[in-house]
Design a protein around this motif. Structure first.
Motif, short mmCIF file in Angstrom:
data_model
loop_
_atom_site.label_atom_id
_atom_site.label_comp_id
_atom_site.label_asym_id
_atom_site.label_seq_id
_atom_site.Cartn_x
_atom_site.Cartn_y
_atom_site.Cartn_z
N PRO A 12 1.75 -0.08 14.56
CA PRO A 12 1.21 -1.23 13.81
C PRO A 12 2.25 -1.73 12.81
CG PRO A 12 0.18 0.82 13.09
CD PRO A 12 1.19 1.19 14.11
N TYR A 14 2.96 -4.45 9.57
CA TYR A 14 2.52 -5.44 8.61
C TYR A 14 3.72 -5.77 7.71
CZ TYR A 14 -0.09 -7.67 4.87
OH TYR A 14 -0.54 -8.56 3.93
N GLU A 16 6.89 -6.09 8.47
CA GLU A 16 7.93 -5.09 8.73
C GLU A 16 9.21 -5.72 9.25
OE1 GLU A 16 7.81 -2.17 7.74
OE2 GLU A 16 5.78 -1.36 7.82
N ASP A 51 -0.03 -7.01 12.56
CA ASP A 51 -1.33 -7.03 11.89
C ASP A 51 -1.39 -8.21 10.90
OD1 ASP A 51 -3.79 -6.31 10.92
OD2 ASP A 51 -3.04 -4.68 9.65
N ASN A 79 -4.86 -10.16 9.15
CA ASN A 79 -4.64 -8.77 8.74
C ASN A 79 -5.95 -7.98 8.80
OD1 ASN A 79 -4.45 -6.89 5.88
ND2 ASN A 79 -2.92 -6.63 7.46
N HIS A 82 -4.30 -1.30 8.62
CA HIS A 82 -3.55 -0.33 9.43
C HIS A 82 -4.40 0.33 10.53
CE1 HIS A 82 -1.63 3.92 9.32
NE2 HIS A 82 -1.22 3.27 10.37
N ALA A 105 6.00 1.92 11.53
CA ALA A 105 7.15 1.09 11.89
C ALA A 105 8.38 1.41 11.04
CB ALA A 105 6.78 -0.38 11.70
N ASP A 106 8.19 2.23 10.00
CA ASP A 106 9.26 2.34 9.00
C ASP A 106 10.17 3.55 9.19
OD1 ASP A 106 7.51 4.32 8.44
OD2 ASP A 106 6.86 3.53 6.52
N GLN A 108 9.54 6.59 9.17
CA GLN A 108 9.25 7.79 8.36
C GLN A 108 8.89 8.97 9.26
OE1 GLN A 108 6.42 6.10 5.23
NE2 GLN A 108 7.72 7.48 4.07
N LYS A 142 3.06 10.22 -4.75
CA LYS A 142 2.50 10.06 -3.40
C LYS A 142 2.18 11.42 -2.79
CE LYS A 142 2.15 7.45 0.47
NZ LYS A 142 1.69 6.11 0.66
N ARG A 206 9.19 14.47 7.11
CA ARG A 206 8.95 13.06 6.86
C ARG A 206 10.12 12.45 6.11
NH1 ARG A 206 4.84 9.10 7.67
NH2 ARG A 206 4.28 8.04 5.76
N ARG A 209 11.05 5.80 3.77
CA ARG A 209 10.86 4.52 4.45
C ARG A 209 12.22 3.88 4.66
NH1 ARG A 209 8.15 -0.26 5.24
NH2 ARG A 209 6.01 0.46 5.43
N SER A 214 6.25 0.25 0.66
CA SER A 214 5.05 0.80 1.28
C SER A 214 3.97 -0.28 1.34
CB SER A 214 4.54 1.98 0.47
OG SER A 214 3.27 2.36 0.95
N LYS A 215 3.27 -0.33 2.47
CA LYS A 215 2.17 -1.29 2.60
C LYS A 215 0.87 -0.65 2.13
CE LYS A 215 5.31 -3.84 4.49
NZ LYS A 215 6.70 -3.43 4.22
N TYR A 216 1.00 0.50 1.51
CA TYR A 216 -0.16 1.17 0.94
C TYR A 216 -0.01 1.30 -0.57
CZ TYR A 216 -2.89 2.55 4.99
OH TYR A 216 -3.71 2.54 6.07
N LYS A 220 -4.92 0.23 -2.19
CA LYS A 220 -5.25 0.48 -0.79
C LYS A 220 -5.43 1.98 -0.54
CE LYS A 220 -3.52 -3.13 2.28
NZ LYS A 220 -2.52 -3.45 3.30
N1 UDP Z 1 0.25 -1.43 8.23
C1 UDP Z 1 -0.53 -2.32 8.98
N2 UDP Z 1 -1.48 -3.07 8.31
C2 UDP Z 1 -1.68 -2.97 6.95
C3 UDP Z 1 -0.88 -2.02 6.23
C4 UDP Z 1 0.05 -1.26 6.91
O1 UDP Z 1 -0.38 -2.43 10.19
O2 UDP Z 1 -2.54 -3.68 6.43
C5 UDP Z 1 1.28 -0.63 8.96
C6 UDP Z 1 2.67 -0.65 8.36
O3 UDP Z 1 3.41 -1.75 8.85
C7 UDP Z 1 3.26 0.68 8.82
C8 UDP Z 1 2.02 1.59 8.85
O4 UDP Z 1 0.89 0.73 8.87
O5 UDP Z 1 3.80 0.62 10.12
C9 UDP Z 1 1.95 2.52 7.64
O6 UDP Z 1 2.15 1.79 6.44
P1 UDP Z 1 3.18 2.27 5.34
O7 UDP Z 1 4.39 2.85 5.99
O8 UDP Z 1 3.45 1.12 4.41
O9 UDP Z 1 2.35 3.38 4.58
P2 UDP Z 1 2.92 4.70 3.85
O10 UDP Z 1 3.82 5.39 4.83
O11 UDP Z 1 3.64 4.21 2.65
O12 UDP Z 1 1.69 5.48 3.54
#
Ligand code: UDP
Ligand code: MG
Length: 318
Positions: A12, A14, A16, A51, A79, A82, A105-106, A108, A142, A206, A209, A214-216, A220
């Motif tokens: 997924p 968002y 990115e 997304d 949107n 996730h 997608a990042d 990680q 985190k 892990r 990124r 972060s998209k969180y 969120k």
């Molecule tokens: N993502 C998505 N929709 C959203 C938020 C996040 O598809 O509304 C995707 C984002 O692109 C990524 C994955 O979910 O591929 C995890 O998000 P992120 O890496 O930002 O989260 P973290 O690793 O910081 O918890």
């Protein structure tokens, strides 16, 4: 050995745009390696789900698709979050693959762990969980908030796999079982363990990124935690009930005390005590109502049973 495993990697995305080229480069290299080692079939694909990104993620996915025929792009109409985006990708993959791996997608999630995922799948595991062996690269906030979250979740009766996010392999069969879960409030890492079937875990470390933020954000993350708990456990409501009993018991003792004081004729003005009780009980009641409201909200959205995602477009060179 299942030589011709068709593997779909579901990602997924968002906003990115900064990550996708690098992710595609590394992942398609990995897929090619696995194909040449005959571990997976040539029909294996990378599925990107846009997304409802606000940047040019979708045009990048389409452009990458032209150079890498194994890429499939799915564009959601807005949107959906996730978990819903991930579900959209998995449900698409279900009809085409033997196994699907979901990842961020990042970059990680360590791409090199894919070999181990396939090994476990070949050893007949239907679900393979990627478990983080360390979180050195995550910020201390985190890391600690996430670990606290797993602990609270499990205490409250929702069984999640410790230190597992959404990096996992699911066989076609597991995906078919997942498709039977019709709930609208999606919390995949809580739902997947309830499927059962043979599972295995793969440890990976892990990384940071690769690019972007972060998209969180905190808001969120809190929503996600509340969702996770209230989707899987009714313990909070039970705790309210218990709290009610305790408070009622204390009130009864206070009542006896008040009557005795009155009878002895030493009635005190008791202003401080009254004010404290009102505020305390008011607060407790509001929290209780809030928790119950959270559940009613869940029932409300489940009853409406709106679609969990809407696909606007699918792009694939095949
Ligand atoms: N993502 C998505 N929709 C959203 C938020 C996040 O598809 O509304 C995707 C984002 O692109 C990524 C994955 O979910 O591929 C995890 O998000 P992120 O890496 O930002 O989260 P973290 O690793 O910081 O918890
Ligand atoms: Mg991430």
């Amino acid at each position: 050995m299942k030589k011709s495993t068709i593997l779909y990697t579901v990602i997924p995305c968002y906003n990115e745009s900064e990550c996708l080229s690098k992710t595609t480069e590394l992942l398609s290299q990995k897929i090619h390696d696995l194909i040449s080692k005959k571990q997976i079939s040539e029909k294996s694909r990378i599925v990107y789900i846009d997304d409802g990104s606000k940047d040019n993620t979708w045009s990048i996915i389409q452009k990458l698709g032209k150079n890498h025929p194994q890429i499939i792009g799915i564009k959601l109409s807005r949107n959906f979050g996730h978990q819903n985006a991930l579900l959209a990708g998995l449900m698409y993959a279900k009809d085409h693959c033997d196994a699907a791996i979901s990842m961020d997608a990042d970059l990680q999630d360590d791409i090199n762990a894919i070999d181990k995922f396939i090994e476990k799948f070949n050893n007949s595991a239907e679900i393979v969980y990627g478990v983080r062996s360390e979180r050195k690269k995550d910020s201390s906030f985190k890391k600690h908030s996430a670990l606290l979250f797993y602990k609270i979740m499990n205490k409250l009766g929702a069984n999640t796999v410790y230190n597992h996010a959404d990096y996992r392999l699911m066989s076609k069969r597991a995906l078919e079982e997942l498709s039977k879960f019709q709930e609208v409030n999606l919390f995949l890492r809580g739902i997947v363990p309830t499927i059962g079937l043979k599972t295995a875990t793969v440890k990976y470390s892990r990384a940071e990124r690769f690019a972007g933020e972060s998209k969180y954000p905190l808001k969120k993350m809190i929503n996600f935690a509340v969702d996770g708990i209230t989707s899987f456990s009714i313990k909070p409501i039970r705790l309210i009930f218990l709290l009610g009993i305790i408070v009622s018991f204390i009130s009864f003792i206070i009542l006896c005390y008040a009557v005795i004081v009155k009878l002895i004729g030493q009635a005190v003005s008791g202003w401080t005590f009254t004010i404290c009780s009102i505020w305390l009980l008011g607060g407790v009641q509001m929290i209780a109502l809030g928790i119950i409201g959270e559940y009613i909200g869940k029932i409300y959205s489940e009853v409406k049973h709106r679609p969990r995602y809407t696909i606007e477009e699918i792009s694939s060179s095949q």
